[in-house]
Write a protein that holds these residues in place. Structure first.
Motif, PDB file in Angstrom:
ATOM      1  N   GLU A   3       0.873  -1.175   0.000  1.00 32.88           N
ATOM      2  CA  GLU A   3       0.000   0.000   0.000  1.00 32.88           C
ATOM      3  C   GLU A   3       0.911   1.227   0.000  1.00 32.88           C
ATOM      4  N   LEU A   4       0.728   2.127  -0.946  1.00 33.63           N
ATOM      5  CA  LEU A   4       1.611   3.284  -1.071  1.00 33.63           C
ATOM      6  C   LEU A   4       0.970   4.584  -0.592  1.00 33.63           C
ATOM      7  N   THR A   5      -0.269   4.512  -0.145  1.00 35.42           N
ATOM      8  CA  THR A   5      -0.950   5.682   0.383  1.00 35.42           C
ATOM      9  C   THR A   5      -1.205   5.468   1.864  1.00 35.42           C
ATOM     10  N   SER A   6      -0.945   6.492   2.655  1.00 33.18           N
ATOM     11  CA  SER A   6      -1.163   6.404   4.086  1.00 33.18           C
ATOM     12  C   SER A   6      -1.746   7.731   4.561  1.00 33.18           C
ATOM     13  N   THR A  18      -3.638  12.789   3.710  1.00 28.87           N
ATOM     14  CA  THR A  18      -3.318  11.636   2.868  1.00 28.87           C
ATOM     15  C   THR A  18      -2.034  11.926   2.108  1.00 28.87           C
ATOM     16  N   GLU A  19      -1.070  11.024   2.221  1.00 31.36           N
ATOM     17  CA  GLU A  19       0.237  11.189   1.583  1.00 31.36           C
ATOM     18  C   GLU A  19       0.632   9.919   0.845  1.00 31.36           C
ATOM     19  N   GLN A  20       1.401  10.089  -0.215  1.00 31.09           N
ATOM     20  CA  GLN A  20       2.008   8.965  -0.942  1.00 31.09           C
ATOM     21  C   GLN A  20       3.340   8.634  -0.272  1.00 31.09           C
ATOM     22  N   MET A  21       3.573   7.363  -0.012  1.00 23.81           N
ATOM     23  CA  MET A  21       4.836   6.946   0.604  1.00 23.81           C
ATOM     24  C   MET A  21       5.863   6.648  -0.480  1.00 23.81           C
ATOM     25  N   PRO A  22       7.099   7.112  -0.290  1.00 28.71           N
ATOM     26  CA  PRO A  22       8.143   6.753  -1.251  1.00 28.71           C
ATOM     27  C   PRO A  22       8.521   5.289  -1.075  1.00 28.71           C
ATOM     28  N   PHE A  49       5.659   7.396   8.734  1.00 28.84           N
ATOM     29  CA  PHE A  49       4.520   6.575   8.323  1.00 28.84           C
ATOM     30  C   PHE A  49       4.307   5.415   9.290  1.00 28.84           C
ATOM     31  N   CYS A  50       5.384   4.835   9.779  1.00 29.65           N
ATOM     32  CA  CYS A  50       5.261   3.734  10.742  1.00 29.65           C
ATOM     33  C   CYS A  50       4.717   4.240  12.083  1.00 29.65           C
ATOM     34  N   SER A  51       5.006   5.492  12.422  1.00 32.50           N
ATOM     35  CA  SER A  51       4.566   6.050  13.697  1.00 32.50           C
ATOM     36  C   SER A  51       3.176   6.664  13.651  1.00 32.50           C
ATOM     37  N   TYR A  52       2.857   7.382  12.591  1.00 24.75           N
ATOM     38  CA  TYR A  52       1.632   8.190  12.571  1.00 24.75           C
ATOM     39  C   TYR A  52       0.684   7.860  11.422  1.00 24.75           C
ATOM     40  N   ALA A  55      -0.855   3.117   7.375  1.00 23.12           N
ATOM     41  CA  ALA A  55      -0.121   1.981   6.805  1.00 23.12           C
ATOM     42  C   ALA A  55       1.364   2.201   7.070  1.00 23.12           C
ATOM     43  N   PRO A  56       2.090   1.163   7.444  1.00 21.51           N
ATOM     44  CA  PRO A  56       3.534   1.315   7.633  1.00 21.51           C
ATOM     45  C   PRO A  56       4.234   1.490   6.288  1.00 21.51           C
ATOM     46  N   CYS A  57       5.490   1.880   6.315  1.00 19.59           N
ATOM     47  CA  CYS A  57       6.251   2.104   5.098  1.00 19.59           C
ATOM     48  C   CYS A  57       6.358   0.815   4.268  1.00 19.59           C
ATOM     49  N   PRO A  58       6.562   0.939   2.952  1.00 13.35           N
ATOM     50  CA  PRO A  58       6.613  -0.238   2.062  1.00 13.35           C
ATOM     51  C   PRO A  58       7.607  -1.328   2.490  1.00 13.35           C
TER      52      PRO A  58
END
Length: 69
Positions: A3-6, A18-22, A49-52, A55-58
């Protein structure tokens, strides 16, 4: 497939963004667009992303461990 959106939630003001994860780097700092607090990962997490995020980072999703190692 990761999942690339968190959705990041600021712990200070509660703003949800809502942000896109690199997929090729970690996000260590993130400025909240609501209150301008600079978020940093919590102890034991590798990125904001893992903290807040919702979805956690890729890399963590893929089981590859923390993206900072």
């Amino acid at each position: 497939m990761a999942e690339l959106t968190s959705i990041l939630t600021c712990p200070q003001c509660g703003k949800r963004t809502t942000e896109q994860m690199p997929t090729d780097s970690c996000v260590f700092f993130y400025e909240c667009p609501g209150c301008h607090t600079v978020l940093r990962p919590l102890a034991g997490d590798c990125c904001v992303f893992c903290s807040y995020g919702t979805a956690p980072c890729p890399p963590v999703q893929a089981g590859a461990g923390c993206c900072a190692t």
